[in-house]
Scaffold this motif. Structure first.
Motif, PDB file in Angstrom:
ATOM      1  N   THR A 120      -9.921 -11.684 -17.541  1.00 37.99           N
ATOM      2  CA  THR A 120      -9.260 -10.401 -17.277  1.00 37.99           C
ATOM      3  C   THR A 120      -8.028 -10.188 -18.167  1.00 37.99           C
ATOM      4  O   THR A 120      -7.399 -11.150 -18.610  1.00 37.99           O
ATOM      5  CB  THR A 120      -8.831 -10.298 -15.793  1.00 37.99           C
ATOM      6  N   CYS A 122      -5.458  -8.582 -16.930  1.00 39.06           N
ATOM      7  CA  CYS A 122      -4.348  -8.382 -15.974  1.00 39.06           C
ATOM      8  C   CYS A 122      -3.069  -8.945 -16.589  1.00 39.06           C
ATOM      9  O   CYS A 122      -3.028 -10.098 -17.017  1.00 39.06           O
ATOM     10  CB  CYS A 122      -4.656  -9.083 -14.644  1.00 39.06           C
ATOM     11  N   PHE A 125      -1.851 -12.201 -15.089  1.00 36.63           N
ATOM     12  CA  PHE A 125      -2.703 -13.343 -15.443  1.00 36.63           C
ATOM     13  C   PHE A 125      -2.286 -13.894 -16.809  1.00 36.63           C
ATOM     14  O   PHE A 125      -2.302 -15.109 -17.040  1.00 36.63           O
ATOM     15  CB  PHE A 125      -4.175 -12.899 -15.463  1.00 36.63           C
ATOM     16  N   PRO A 131       3.466 -15.468 -10.597  1.00 37.28           N
ATOM     17  CA  PRO A 131       2.397 -15.952  -9.718  1.00 37.28           C
ATOM     18  C   PRO A 131       1.091 -15.220  -9.989  1.00 37.28           C
ATOM     19  O   PRO A 131       1.103 -14.016 -10.272  1.00 37.28           O
ATOM     20  CB  PRO A 131       2.900 -15.617  -8.302  1.00 37.28           C
ATOM     21  N   LYS A 134      -5.520 -16.143  -9.745  1.00 40.90           N
ATOM     22  CA  LYS A 134      -6.633 -16.451 -10.648  1.00 40.90           C
ATOM     23  C   LYS A 134      -6.251 -17.613 -11.568  1.00 40.90           C
ATOM     24  O   LYS A 134      -7.044 -18.508 -11.819  1.00 40.90           O
ATOM     25  CB  LYS A 134      -7.007 -15.209 -11.473  1.00 40.90           C
ATOM     26  N   SER A 142       0.667 -11.205  -8.229  1.00 36.16           N
ATOM     27  CA  SER A 142       1.788 -10.351  -8.625  1.00 36.16           C
ATOM     28  C   SER A 142       1.388  -8.896  -8.786  1.00 36.16           C
ATOM     29  O   SER A 142       2.242  -8.014  -8.793  1.00 36.16           O
ATOM     30  CB  SER A 142       2.375 -10.834  -9.959  1.00 36.16           C
ATOM     31  N   ALA A 143       0.087  -8.638  -8.936  1.00 35.30           N
ATOM     32  CA  ALA A 143      -0.349  -7.264  -9.174  1.00 35.30           C
ATOM     33  C   ALA A 143      -0.283  -6.428  -7.903  1.00 35.30           C
ATOM     34  O   ALA A 143      -0.076  -5.218  -7.964  1.00 35.30           O
ATOM     35  CB  ALA A 143      -1.766  -7.251  -9.740  1.00 35.30           C
ATOM     36  N   HIS A 159      -6.428 -11.049  -2.433  1.00 34.91           N
ATOM     37  CA  HIS A 159      -6.041 -12.173  -3.297  1.00 34.91           C
ATOM     38  C   HIS A 159      -6.056 -11.822  -4.777  1.00 34.91           C
ATOM     39  O   HIS A 159      -5.439 -12.517  -5.580  1.00 34.91           O
ATOM     40  CB  HIS A 159      -6.974 -13.366  -3.057  1.00 34.91           C
ATOM     41  N   ALA A 162      -7.828  -7.684  -9.969  1.00 37.02           N
ATOM     42  CA  ALA A 162      -8.045  -7.577 -11.416  1.00 37.02           C
ATOM     43  C   ALA A 162      -9.401  -6.955 -11.730  1.00 37.02           C
ATOM     44  O   ALA A 162     -10.319  -6.966 -10.906  1.00 37.02           O
ATOM     45  CB  ALA A 162      -7.958  -8.953 -12.055  1.00 37.02           C
TER      46      ALA A 162
HETATM   47  S1  SF4 Z   1      -4.800  -9.274  -9.870  1.00 34.49           S
HETATM   48 FE1  SF4 Z   1      -3.378 -10.847  -9.075  1.00 34.49          FE
HETATM   49  S2  SF4 Z   1      -4.607 -12.724  -8.833  1.00 34.49           S
HETATM   50 FE2  SF4 Z   1      -5.820 -11.260 -10.021  1.00 34.49          FE
HETATM   51  S3  SF4 Z   1      -5.433 -11.831 -12.133  1.00 34.49           S
HETATM   52 FE3  SF4 Z   1      -3.894 -10.255 -11.649  1.00 34.49          FE
HETATM   53  S4  SF4 Z   1      -2.095 -11.337 -10.807  1.00 34.49           S
HETATM   54 FE4  SF4 Z   1      -3.779 -12.776 -10.903  1.00 34.49          FE
END
Ligand code: SF4
Ligand code: FAD
Ligand code: FES
Ligand code: FES
Lengths: 333, 183
Positions: A120, A122, A125, A131, A134, A142-143, A159, A162
């Motif tokens: 991803t 993200c 990530f 934090p 994944k 964190s998203a 959880h 992404a």
């Molecule tokens: S959405 Fe959350 S868990 Fe998923 S890749 Fe992004 S920060 Fe990590």
């Protein structure tokens, strides 16, 4: 970057043995995602097993168990696959999806196997100071409550929200492609729709593959719908950007009425999203704006949005309508 | 092929220092690299071939573009060990003795640069674009996937989109590539 052992595998068996026997080993394809991740500290393997020169670079018509297929080797480069004459004529959605991804240089480097298994984009990530469940299971996401314009609107979990970044995989999902995998137990075939998974409580797992499974190729079944197919990608700039949303669609009409339709969406979920409810709603009907909108809404009944992602729903409606009307020869103005 | 990677082919790993061989701008060069070294760092820091530039180091700008075994590639996302035995042509190597490559001439003529930082990458990319068009490769903006390629302004913009220019010399770059395509 951690000390790194580099091995150029001499054949498929050796490659699979080297990676499946070593939890710290990873396959190296074109490297356009993995080398970036080594630099960013996202991936910390102790050994890379280079599969880039294993052959696996042919594109051939074959008889598969369920009919005629085009077999694409895992090392076929994205540029070569997009330009292949059979792909251009029999699977235009795949050419279009590949050509909409990355840049001319990157497409010469990226492999079919690596593209499927890219991770991803993200932003959290990719930032090891934040934090991310994944990247680091249990550390948090964190998203959620953070920057979330690219986040998923379908199939996400608390959880991980992404999205999967590949354009190619979205086209392959619409084409019902089958991924050929070699693992410790030998060869098996995994429908591409079952390759990627939803995050649930294990967002660290992008796919259903096991450590050491090597993608050796992808099979594309020849169908009438595949010949009449295309890809529409919506993004922040006209080129060299990931999708906000994208639509892969294939259509076979019987007179005015839909006999076979396949719709897959990118940029909306942790995996390429096959819009089966929309497909069902359209089958047996004429393709017009109202019918497509109703079909898209049937699929989006399960969507969950935030202030930051709400824009994706009207965008999907518009993009899907435009794509299907175009395939039906009713070019929308 | 360099010594280190030959060992790898027989099943042993190569840790840290590895000897590889590259042909760079026509010269055979042998060098010992750490396995983590990118092709870009190998060229610039080890072989003092500095025409490929480090812009972003993450595949996002195109300034590190070279022709690798004949095709345009980014060198910042390539590990040098993986390209043992390859042929690299940089913008510097495109010129033969005193004569510039016709793509380089076109960049000069049309002011396809300002500071020049992105230029070696732009030039290599443009050479790749012309070759891909000659081979009939379609692009994202090609209307008919099965028709011959015509390098219109839109086609050139799309095909060159992997090379950013912070000075915004795009009109000159477009004009240069267009002229080179007609040559
Ligand atoms: S959405 Fe959350 S868990 Fe998923 S890749 Fe992004 S920060 Fe990590
Ligand atoms: C600036 C930039 C822009 C981009 N834009 C887009 C875009 O718009 N759309 C898009 O779709 N993509 C985009 N990409 C991503 C690009 O498509 C991927 O990086 C590429 O497809 C990955 O392929 P690779 O061969 O380089 O994989 P690698 O980096 O070598 O590997 C990726 C992953 O796959 C694994 N792997 C590789 N080969 C195999 C195999 N045969 N079997 C099992 N595992 C394997 C590796 O271990 C690694 O985990 C972009 C990338 C960059 C850098
Ligand atoms: S330095 Fe390689 S793409 Fe920017
Ligand atoms: S000329 Fe300055 S970055 Fe392009």
């Amino acid at each position: 970057m951690r000390e790194l052992d580099y091995v150029r595998a001499s054949d498929v068996e050796e490659a699979v043995a080297l990676v499946s026997g070593d939890p710290d080993a990873r396959y190296l394809g074109g490297g356009t995602n993995l080398v970036d991740h080594l630099k960013l500290g996202i991936a910390r393997p102790a050994r890379l097993v280079d599969v880039g020169r294993l052959g696996l670079d042919g594109v051939e018509e074959q008889d598969g168990p369920d009919g005629r297929v085009l077999h694409v080797g895992a090392n076929v480069r994205n540029s070569d696959l997009a330009a292949h004459p059979v792909v251009r004529s029999a699977f235009p959605v795949l050419s279009r999806a590949l050509l909409s991804g990355a840049s001319g240089q990157l497409r010469h480097q990226a492999s079919t196997g690596g593209n499927l298994l890219q991770r991803t984009r993200c932003v959290y990530f990719q930032d090891v100071t934040t934090p991310c469940n994944k990247r680091e299971p249990g550390s948090g996401c964190s998203a959620v409550g953070g920057y979330g314009r690219q986040d998923a609107v379908l199939g996400a979990s608390e959880h991980c929200v992404a999205t999967h970044p590949s354009d190619m995989a979205v086209a392959m999902a619409a084409l019902d492609a089958v991924v050929v995998v070699r693992g410790r137990q030998g060869e098996r075939r995994v429908p591409v729709r079952e390759l990627h998974r939803l995050p649930g409580d294990r967002p660290d797992l992008d796919t259903t593959l096991e450590h050491g499974d090597l993608v050796t190729g992808v099979e594309l079944p020849f169908t009438d719908a595949a010949r009449c197919s295309t890809y529409l990608k919506v993004r922040d700039r006209a080129s060299y950007a990931f999708a906000l949303v994208s639509v892969a669609a294939a259509l076979e009409l019987d007179g005015d009425v839909v006999r076979d339709v396949r719709i897959a969406w990118g940029g909306v979920a942790h995996k390429p999203w096959r819009a089966t409810a929309a497909e069902e709603a359209l089958t047996g009907r004429a393709v017009d704006e109202d019918a497509v909108r109703a079909a898209v809404d049937a699929e989006l009944a399960a969507a969950r949005t935030t202030d930051q992602t709400a824009y994706k729903l009207p965008m999907l409606r518009g993009a899907t309508t435009r794509t299907l009307l175009r395939l039906a020869g009713k070019d929308p103005s | 092929m360099g010594e280190g990677v030959r060992r790898a082919a027989s099943g042993y790993g190569v840790r840290m220092d590895t000897t590889i061989e590259l042909t760079v701008d026509g010269h055979r060069r042998q060098l010992t690299v750490d396995t983590r070294t990118t092709l870009l760092d190998a060229l610039r820091e080890r072989l003092a071939v500095t025409s490929p530039k480090k812009g972003c180091d993450h595949g996002q700008c195109g300034s590190c573009t070279v022709l690798l075994d004949g095709r345009r590639h980014l060198t910042c996302l390539a590990l040098a060990v993986a390209f043992d035995g390859s042929e690299v042509v940089t913008a510097e190597g495109l010129a033969a003795d005193d004569a510039l490559h016709h793509v380089q001439e076109a960049f000069l003529e049309h002011d396809g640069y300002q500071c020049g930082y992105c230029t070696p990458g732009q030039v290599c990319s443009a050479v790749g674009v012309l070759d891909e068009a000659k081979q009939g490769h379609p692009s994202h903006v090609t209307e008919d996937l099965e028709a011959d390629v015509e390098l219109t302004d839109d086609e050139i913009r799309e095909r060159m989109s992997g090379n950013l220019c912070r000075c915004g010399a795009y009109p000159g770059i477009l004009a240069a590539v267009k002229e080179a395509a007609g040559a």
